[in-house]
Design an enzyme around this catalytic site. Structure first.
Site, PDB file in Angstrom:
ATOM      1  N   HIS B  67       0.843  -1.205   0.000  1.00 19.62           N
ATOM      2  CA  HIS B  67       0.000   0.000   0.000  1.00 19.62           C
ATOM      3  C   HIS B  67       0.874   1.249   0.000  1.00 19.62           C
ATOM      4  O   HIS B  67       0.707   2.147  -0.821  1.00 19.62           O
ATOM      5  CB  HIS B  67      -0.943  -0.002   1.193  1.00 19.62           C
ATOM      6  CG  HIS B  67      -1.630   1.317   1.426  1.00 19.62           C
ATOM      7  ND1 HIS B  67      -2.577   1.811   0.559  1.00 19.62           N
ATOM      8  CD2 HIS B  67      -1.481   2.259   2.386  1.00 19.62           C
ATOM      9  CE1 HIS B  67      -2.994   2.994   0.989  1.00 19.62           C
ATOM     10  NE2 HIS B  67      -2.331   3.292   2.100  1.00 19.62           N
ATOM     11  N   ASP B  96       7.206  20.576 -27.020  1.00 19.20           N
ATOM     12  CA  ASP B  96       7.336  19.275 -26.352  1.00 19.20           C
ATOM     13  C   ASP B  96       8.356  19.459 -25.234  1.00 19.20           C
ATOM     14  O   ASP B  96       8.834  20.567 -25.007  1.00 19.20           O
ATOM     15  CB  ASP B  96       7.788  18.177 -27.337  1.00 19.20           C
ATOM     16  CG  ASP B  96       7.322  16.784 -26.881  1.00 19.20           C
ATOM     17  OD1 ASP B  96       7.404  16.515 -25.662  1.00 19.20           O
ATOM     18  OD2 ASP B  96       6.877  15.998 -27.719  1.00 19.20           O
ATOM     19  N   TRP B 140       7.173   0.239   3.826  1.00 17.65           N
ATOM     20  CA  TRP B 140       7.626   0.990   2.654  1.00 17.65           C
ATOM     21  C   TRP B 140       8.987   1.595   2.866  1.00 17.65           C
ATOM     22  O   TRP B 140       9.662   1.962   1.914  1.00 17.65           O
ATOM     23  CB  TRP B 140       6.605   2.057   2.218  1.00 17.65           C
ATOM     24  CG  TRP B 140       6.594   3.328   3.015  1.00 17.65           C
ATOM     25  CD1 TRP B 140       5.878   3.574   4.144  1.00 17.65           C
ATOM     26  CD2 TRP B 140       7.301   4.538   2.717  1.00 17.65           C
ATOM     27  NE1 TRP B 140       6.109   4.843   4.584  1.00 17.65           N
ATOM     28  CE2 TRP B 140       6.972   5.466   3.732  1.00 17.65           C
ATOM     29  CE3 TRP B 140       8.179   4.933   1.707  1.00 17.65           C
ATOM     30  CZ2 TRP B 140       7.498   6.759   3.761  1.00 17.65           C
ATOM     31  CZ3 TRP B 140       8.692   6.229   1.748  1.00 17.65           C
ATOM     32  CH2 TRP B 140       8.353   7.118   2.762  1.00 17.65           C
ATOM     33  N   SER B 170      13.548   5.541 -13.842  1.00 18.73           N
ATOM     34  CA  SER B 170      12.492   6.305 -14.492  1.00 18.73           C
ATOM     35  C   SER B 170      12.423   7.719 -13.941  1.00 18.73           C
ATOM     36  O   SER B 170      12.364   8.706 -14.683  1.00 18.73           O
ATOM     37  CB  SER B 170      11.158   5.583 -14.282  1.00 18.73           C
ATOM     38  OG  SER B 170      10.087   6.445 -14.499  1.00 18.73           O
ATOM     39  N   SER B 171      12.443   7.832 -12.596  1.00 20.30           N
ATOM     40  CA  SER B 171      12.322   9.158 -11.981  1.00 20.30           C
ATOM     41  C   SER B 171      13.501  10.040 -12.337  1.00 20.30           C
ATOM     42  O   SER B 171      13.337  11.238 -12.601  1.00 20.30           O
ATOM     43  CB  SER B 171      12.232   9.027 -10.455  1.00 20.30           C
ATOM     44  OG  SER B 171      11.112   8.265 -10.105  1.00 20.30           O
ATOM     45  N   HIS B 254      13.063  12.183   3.207  1.00 15.19           N
ATOM     46  CA  HIS B 254      12.410  13.443   3.515  1.00 15.19           C
ATOM     47  C   HIS B 254      12.274  14.359   2.298  1.00 15.19           C
ATOM     48  O   HIS B 254      11.197  14.878   2.068  1.00 15.19           O
ATOM     49  CB  HIS B 254      12.974  14.158   4.734  1.00 15.19           C
ATOM     50  CG  HIS B 254      11.894  15.023   5.281  1.00 15.19           C
ATOM     51  ND1 HIS B 254      10.888  14.530   6.075  1.00 15.19           N
ATOM     52  CD2 HIS B 254      11.556  16.297   5.021  1.00 15.19           C
ATOM     53  CE1 HIS B 254      10.001  15.474   6.293  1.00 15.19           C
ATOM     54  NE2 HIS B 254      10.382  16.569   5.678  1.00 15.19           N
ATOM     55  N   GLU B 256      11.798  13.277  -0.476  1.00 15.17           N
ATOM     56  CA  GLU B 256      10.706  12.599  -1.180  1.00 15.17           C
ATOM     57  C   GLU B 256       9.337  13.135  -0.731  1.00 15.17           C
ATOM     58  O   GLU B 256       8.425  13.280  -1.533  1.00 15.17           O
ATOM     59  CB  GLU B 256      10.803  11.089  -0.950  1.00 15.17           C
ATOM     60  CG  GLU B 256       9.619  10.266  -1.437  1.00 15.17           C
ATOM     61  CD  GLU B 256       9.495  10.184  -2.957  1.00 15.17           C
ATOM     62  OE1 GLU B 256      10.474  10.548  -3.641  1.00 15.17           O
ATOM     63  OE2 GLU B 256       8.432   9.766  -3.439  1.00 15.17           O
ATOM     64  N   TYR B 258       8.705  16.115   0.039  1.00 13.04           N
ATOM     65  CA  TYR B 258       8.476  17.377  -0.672  1.00 13.04           C
ATOM     66  C   TYR B 258       8.321  17.141  -2.163  1.00 13.04           C
ATOM     67  O   TYR B 258       7.632  17.904  -2.843  1.00 13.04           O
ATOM     68  CB  TYR B 258       9.590  18.371  -0.340  1.00 13.04           C
ATOM     69  CG  TYR B 258       9.531  18.711   1.128  1.00 13.04           C
ATOM     70  CD1 TYR B 258       8.450  19.445   1.616  1.00 13.04           C
ATOM     71  CD2 TYR B 258      10.449  18.221   2.040  1.00 13.04           C
ATOM     72  CE1 TYR B 258       8.319  19.701   2.964  1.00 13.04           C
ATOM     73  CE2 TYR B 258      10.324  18.470   3.389  1.00 13.04           C
ATOM     74  CZ  TYR B 258       9.261  19.209   3.846  1.00 13.04           C
ATOM     75  OH  TYR B 258       9.111  19.442   5.181  1.00 13.04           O
ATOM     76  N   SER B 269      -1.649  26.686  -6.146  1.00 13.66           N
ATOM     77  CA  SER B 269      -1.272  28.074  -6.424  1.00 13.66           C
ATOM     78  C   SER B 269      -1.723  28.537  -7.802  1.00 13.66           C
ATOM     79  O   SER B 269      -1.772  29.736  -8.070  1.00 13.66           O
ATOM     80  CB  SER B 269       0.248  28.252  -6.329  1.00 13.66           C
ATOM     81  OG  SER B 269       0.723  27.799  -5.097  1.00 13.66           O
ATOM     82  N   HIS B 303      14.631  13.535  11.863  1.00 13.30           N
ATOM     83  CA  HIS B 303      13.411  13.594  12.685  1.00 13.30           C
ATOM     84  C   HIS B 303      12.555  12.344  12.493  1.00 13.30           C
ATOM     85  O   HIS B 303      11.609  12.132  13.225  1.00 13.30           O
ATOM     86  CB  HIS B 303      12.617  14.889  12.441  1.00 13.30           C
ATOM     87  CG  HIS B 303      11.946  14.988  11.118  1.00 13.30           C
ATOM     88  ND1 HIS B 303      11.691  16.185  10.497  1.00 13.30           N
ATOM     89  CD2 HIS B 303      11.453  14.048  10.284  1.00 13.30           C
ATOM     90  CE1 HIS B 303      11.078  15.956   9.352  1.00 13.30           C
ATOM     91  NE2 HIS B 303      10.920  14.682   9.203  1.00 13.30           N
ATOM     92  N   HIS B 304      12.917  11.502  11.517  1.00  9.16           N
ATOM     93  CA  HIS B 304      12.253  10.200  11.408  1.00  9.16           C
ATOM     94  C   HIS B 304      12.897   9.185  12.342  1.00  9.16           C
ATOM     95  O   HIS B 304      12.470   8.041  12.401  1.00  9.16           O
ATOM     96  CB  HIS B 304      12.357   9.667   9.977  1.00  9.16           C
ATOM     97  CG  HIS B 304      11.653  10.529   8.972  1.00  9.16           C
ATOM     98  ND1 HIS B 304      10.332  10.371   8.659  1.00  9.16           N
ATOM     99  CD2 HIS B 304      12.081  11.580   8.237  1.00  9.16           C
ATOM    100  CE1 HIS B 304       9.971  11.278   7.759  1.00  9.16           C
ATOM    101  NE2 HIS B 304      11.018  12.033   7.486  1.00  9.16           N
ATOM    102  N   THR B 329       6.231  26.978   5.027  1.00 13.52           N
ATOM    103  CA  THR B 329       4.964  26.306   4.751  1.00 13.52           C
ATOM    104  C   THR B 329       3.802  27.175   5.205  1.00 13.52           C
ATOM    105  O   THR B 329       2.810  27.355   4.487  1.00 13.52           O
ATOM    106  CB  THR B 329       4.932  24.939   5.458  1.00 13.52           C
ATOM    107  OG1 THR B 329       6.187  24.304   5.262  1.00 13.52           O
ATOM    108  CG2 THR B 329       3.836  24.073   4.912  1.00 13.52           C
ATOM    109  N   LYS B 332       3.165  30.048   2.868  1.00 14.36           N
ATOM    110  CA  LYS B 332       2.376  29.679   1.686  1.00 14.36           C
ATOM    111  C   LYS B 332       0.892  29.689   2.017  1.00 14.36           C
ATOM    112  O   LYS B 332       0.072  30.199   1.246  1.00 14.36           O
ATOM    113  CB  LYS B 332       2.781  28.282   1.197  1.00 14.36           C
ATOM    114  CG  LYS B 332       4.032  28.274   0.356  1.00 14.36           C
ATOM    115  CD  LYS B 332       4.230  26.904  -0.288  1.00 14.36           C
ATOM    116  CE  LYS B 332       5.422  26.938  -1.217  1.00 14.36           C
ATOM    117  NZ  LYS B 332       5.106  26.574  -2.584  1.00 14.36           N
ATOM    118  N   ARG B 451       1.669   1.206  14.735  1.00 11.10           N
ATOM    119  CA  ARG B 451       1.337   0.973  13.345  1.00 11.10           C
ATOM    120  C   ARG B 451       1.843  -0.412  12.942  1.00 11.10           C
ATOM    121  O   ARG B 451       2.632  -1.030  13.649  1.00 11.10           O
ATOM    122  CB  ARG B 451       1.971   2.051  12.470  1.00 11.10           C
ATOM    123  CG  ARG B 451       3.484   1.939  12.382  1.00 11.10           C
ATOM    124  CD  ARG B 451       4.160   3.207  11.892  1.00 11.10           C
ATOM    125  NE  ARG B 451       3.895   3.452  10.471  1.00 11.10           N
ATOM    126  CZ  ARG B 451       4.584   4.323   9.729  1.00 11.10           C
ATOM    127  NH1 ARG B 451       5.595   4.999  10.265  1.00 11.10           N
ATOM    128  NH2 ARG B 451       4.288   4.520   8.478  1.00 11.10           N
TER     129      ARG B 451
END
Lengths: 332, 604
Positions: B67, B96, B140, B170-171, B254, B256, B258, B269, B303-304, B329, B332, B451
């Protein structure tokens, strides 16, 4: 303030139909460590609640006040406002100072080692059970930790295999059990009680079945427990069912993994010297009664997926299992 | 005109048109989104009651792993990519992307990587596993050393690490493509500070992709060597530490976060100004906060890891950097509200989702501040409180933002409008559903439920809250069905869209819906930030003429991107099946594809 938040939460839980008690709640701290964390969280909660109300209200007001209406003149194309930008950059920064200062204070207050006279407990995570050693007392036990009320406790946490996380929420925050590392937490429990917890870091198939209990005892009860644990295992009376169970134990693969002091030397599984005095088995997931013990011995993996205690080949007969159960229950 | 404008399977397999690739990304990512959603529903049904036994522990562990992996790498990132592909060239006045064939390659690699990952649901018999499903099962973020061969002997983790390696290629390819496109292919006069906000955030996101993905590539490579070649990068017994994986993973992980949220912020926006008929308030500040978030996202990874025990100094520093990131943040959010202030707000479905994004993202941001504080986090991390947080950020944030993008740009992408009534039913069901599903998780976590548990004790007192959460998840499922119906219905019954159904300010609204293969009959010259609106100094620009004044040469299709891409999953089969020669077959296909691609004549 903490009381108000408690009532808010209780109200929310009552509405959703929950009663309690909540044996694993982080919001009912029962130690100095737990309370320090809870105070900090309460402070942050109120700042967050304030910001939430202000910003969401602003959003709703704007949406209502400036919704499309026929004949509304075209909006003025404003592009920005320097003073406003500075203001709403500074406002969150200032609020965060009020969060950051108590945060750093609490980090250092809860990071220190316990005083020298603290009771030392060494916790080792295993897939999927907890081993506790009391190095100053010469005690080894599993899943159920006993500590005296009101006395500082220093817990040293590590792992024998993968990463686990030791978490007894009422007594404070969790710390990871990492192979090759030792993490420490220190706490002094406030109140006698039976506090549940469980492994918090995913550690494989039966992560959910790696639970634990911390029993906070009155000092006299704790001393009595220490005395029992320091003694050898009970010897079953000759000719009793338990005595036959001991024979079964000695002729089964059990002894390769489990220690019973003076009987068997295995160190893979939990120490069973005083298993009869524990309230639960199998990583604190089942009550320690004959029925559960019997089905656990017969087929552990079906009760606890992935369990390293496999089905025995050839399987034990029912009378053998009954005898074994009697023996294990006699080990008080 | 090239073959890419025609129909037929071949034209889709060989397409290099950014718009077609955008649609391919959309439908593929949307299909994976549905798969990830079904996985979530099974998880929620299992947890609806304590001691649930709908699925066993092993299958449950695969479900939550897949998931998370599916939603992040196969649904949300590529849904963002579908808009990068379709919309960014239109917003910057280009014909293009910079490297059209590389773009096709990115898509096919993504598709093959996603299929390889999901093949693990059915691959059990190939590995004599005794079960059907051998899907990844370590979460994950797959913490070492659980992912080492010793503790995960099956093919499950192999599928995960090989799938992620392929998706990373790919990315990365797409990341370079979009950075070059946005920097180099802007229309005359479209200076950086005139760039639409969505294109700006796309640029920041793709810079993050090309800097963050190499880090996880290295982490996965170490893991791959450990599992296949007996190295010891994460093995405690050899003197290494499994904590290395956590640093590498979160140093990628992290940024990721963002990568997933910035495109949604860009969409919001763009949507808010259109539907309040006002320019974005504080454009410069919004753009710079996006850039700042991109930089600051690199300084917060630990912080993780507050429960790892990095020591009070490291914990304090990472707490401070994490709290600081709340400032841009918050800025914004205030600018978005100020954009609405004084506007003429039209309550379209797209606006509903954009406002929903703001309202829900605030909750995720505030719970984020509560675990930026390490001592508080020691009670929250790895509990359902964090599950609530991540879903307010990714579901309330990213998904609401992306859905705003769907309702906003669908008419441009297909030439058909989505039904607004169905759209609003979808919005409200999803809004109510997500709050029912995820808000109780805050309490569930604070009351002590970790979890990633396939079962929980009724003694915890969280049974009713879990049931509420499951009901909410079912509502979300229903709302997504309505979206599917709306998308499907629009193909035949949707009202035809004009060039500009919303009165948009940016270039994509000046050309037909859907745009012709060449996009702009004449490349526009841009004179302001809102070229199609009247501003103080400029009148609205003239849209390009309906027919090109001169013939426009567009490159034709190419088989070589899909051929080269196919080499990668073939190579992955070698370690999966422990068959060395297969790797040479895969490499040969890859090299052959690249060779033919490199020497492909310009005129096809």
């Amino acid at each position: 303030m903490p009381r108000l938040r408690f009532w808010l939460l209780t109200a929310a839980l009552t509405i959703s139909g929950c009663g309690g008690p909540y044996p694993q709640s982080t919001l009912h701290p029962r130690s100095d460590f737990g309370r320090a964390v809870d105070h900090l969280f309460t402070d942050i909660f109120w700042w967050a609640a304030g910001v939430f109300v202000v910003v969401e209200a602003l959003l709703v007001i704007v949406l209502i006040r400036f919704r499309h209406r026929e004949g509304r003149p075209a909006p003025k194309p404003t592009h920005g406002h320097t003073v406003l930008e500075i203001a709403w950059t500074l406002a969150p920064a200032v609020i965060l100072v009020f969060v950051a200062v108590p945060t750093v204070r609490t980090i250092f207050a809860t990071a220190g080692d316990a005083p020298a006279d603290a009771l030392r407990v060494e916790v080792t995570g295993h897939q999927w059970w907890w081993e506790y050693k009391y190095p100053d007392l010469g005690i080894t036990t599993a899943n159920e930790m006993h500590v005296p009320v009101g006395r500082p406790v220093q817990v040293a946490i590590t792992s024998a295999d993968v990463i686990h996380s030791f978490w007894a929420p009422a007594l404070g925050g969790k710390r990871d059990a990492i192979p090759g590392h030792v993490n420490r937490i220190a706490f002094r429990a406030d109140a006698v009680g039976d506090y549940s917890g469980q492994c918090a870091e995913f550690c494989g198939a039966s992560h959910a079945n790696m639970r634990l209990r911390v029993l906070v005892d009155a000092d006299s009860v704790f001393q009595a427990w220490v005395k029992t644990e320091q003694g050898g295992p009970a010897a079953p009376a000759t000719g009793s069912l338990a005595a036959r169970g001991k024979e079964v134990f000695l002729h089964s693969p059990c002894l390769a993994c489990h220690t019973i002091q003076g009987v068997s030397p295995g160190v893979i599984g939990p120490n069973l010297t005083h298993v009869g005095s524990r309230g639960t088995i199998a990583g604190a997931i089942f009550p320690n009664d004959s029925a559960h013990l019997a089905s656990w011995i017969a087929d552990a993996p079906s009760l606890k997926p992935g369990s390293l205690m496999t089905r025995m080949k050839p399987p034990l007969t029912d009378p053998d299992i009954a005898a074994l159960v009697a023996y294990l229950q006699s080990l008080k | 005109m090239s073959e890419a404008t025609g129909g037929g399977l071949k034209s889709w397999l060989t397409t290099t048109d950014h718009k077609r690739i955008g649609l391919l990304y959309f439908w593929t990512a949307f299909a994976f989104f549905l798969v990830g959603g079904v996985e979530a529903l099974v998880i929620r049904l299992q947890l609806a009651h304590p001691d649930g036994h709908l699925v066993g522990a092993e299958t449950y562990n695969q479900l939550f792993t897949m998931h998370g992996t599916t939603m992040i790498f196969l649904a949300l990132m590529p849904l963002g990519s579908s808009f990068f592909n379709y919309i960014v060239p239109l917003q910057i006045g280009a014909r293009d992307v910079a490297f059209p064939r590389l773009n096709a390659f990115s898509y096919w690699v993504f598709l093959f990587g996603g299929l390889l990952l999901n093949a693990s649901w059915f691959a059990g018999p190939l590995f004599h596993a005794g079960v059907l499903n051998v899907a990844p099962d370590a979460g994950w973020f797959g913490y070492a050393n659980l992912t080492e061969r010793q503790y995960s002997p099956g093919p499950n983790i192999d599928f995960w690490l090989l799938g992620l390696q392929i998706l990373g290629i790919s990315s990365l390819a797409a990341g370079f493509n979009f950075v070059v496109t946005i920097l180099n292919l802007r229309a005359p006069g479209l200076k950086m500070m005139r760039l639409p906000t969505f294109s700006w955030m796309t640029l920041v996101t793709n810079f993050l992709i090309i800097t963050a993905f190499p880090v996880i590539t290295v982490g996965l490579l170490f893991l791959m060597f450990d599992r296949f070649f007996g190295t010891h990068f994460y093995v405690r017994e050899a003197g290494a530490t499994p904590v290395l994986w956590q640093h590498l993973f979160w140093l990628f992980g992290h940024p990721e976060v963002y990568i997933l949220i910035l495109p949604a912020m860009g969409i919001v926006s763009d949507v808010l100004p259109t539907f309040s008929r006002k320019p974005l308030f504080g454009y410069t500040v919004v753009v710079y906060s996006g850039i700042l978030i991109g930089f600051m996202g690199w300084g917060v990874w630990s912080h993780h890891m507050f429960s790892v025990g990095l020591g009070p100094i490291a914990d304090s520093v990472f707490a401070a950097t994490t709290m600081l990131i709340a400032v841009p943040t918050g800025v914004k959010i205030f600018n978005w509200i100020a954009t609405l202030w004084g506007g003429d707000i039209r309550g379209t479905t797209a606006l509903h989702f954009a406002v929903g994004f703001i309202a829900m993202f605030i909750i995720g941001g505030l719970s984020g501040v509560s675990h930026a504080s390490p001592p508080a986090d020691l009670q929250q991390t790895d509990s359902y409180y964090v599950v609530a947080h991540i879903h307010y950020v990714f579901f309330g944030g990213t998904i609401f933002g992306l859905f705003a993008g769907i309702y906003y740009w669908w008419p441009k992408m297909t030439g058909r409008l989505l039904d607004e009534t169905l759209g609003k039913v979808h919005f409200w069901l999803q809004f109510i559903g997500m709050n029912l599903a995820f808000f109780p998780m805050h309490f569930i976590g604070l009351l002590g439920m970790p979890r990633r548990v396939y079962t929980y004790s009724p003694d915890l007192g969280v049974s009713d809250l879990n049931l509420v959460s499951t009901i909410g998840a079912l509502l979300i499922g229903l709302s997504i069905l309505i979206l599917v119906a709306n998308l499907w219905r629009s193909r035949t019954h949707g009202a035809p869209a004009s060039n500009d159904p919303w009165g948009g300010a940016t270039l994509e609204w000046g050309i037909p819906s859907p745009p012709p293969p060449y996009n702009f009959s004449v490349i526009p010259t841009v004179e302001s930030r809102l070229p199609r609106w009247r501003t103080e100094r400029h009148g609205p620009m003239k849209d390009p003429p309906a027919r090109p004044p001169a013939p426009i040469h567009m490159p034709g299709g190419s088989w070589w991107p899909i051929v080269a891409a196919f080499g990668l999953p073939v190579m992955a089969l070698a370690p999966l099946t422990h068959t060395l020669w297969v790797v040479f077959v895969g490499a040969a296909i890859l090299l052959f594809g690249i060779y033919r691609w490199a020497f492909e004549p310009f005129e096809v």
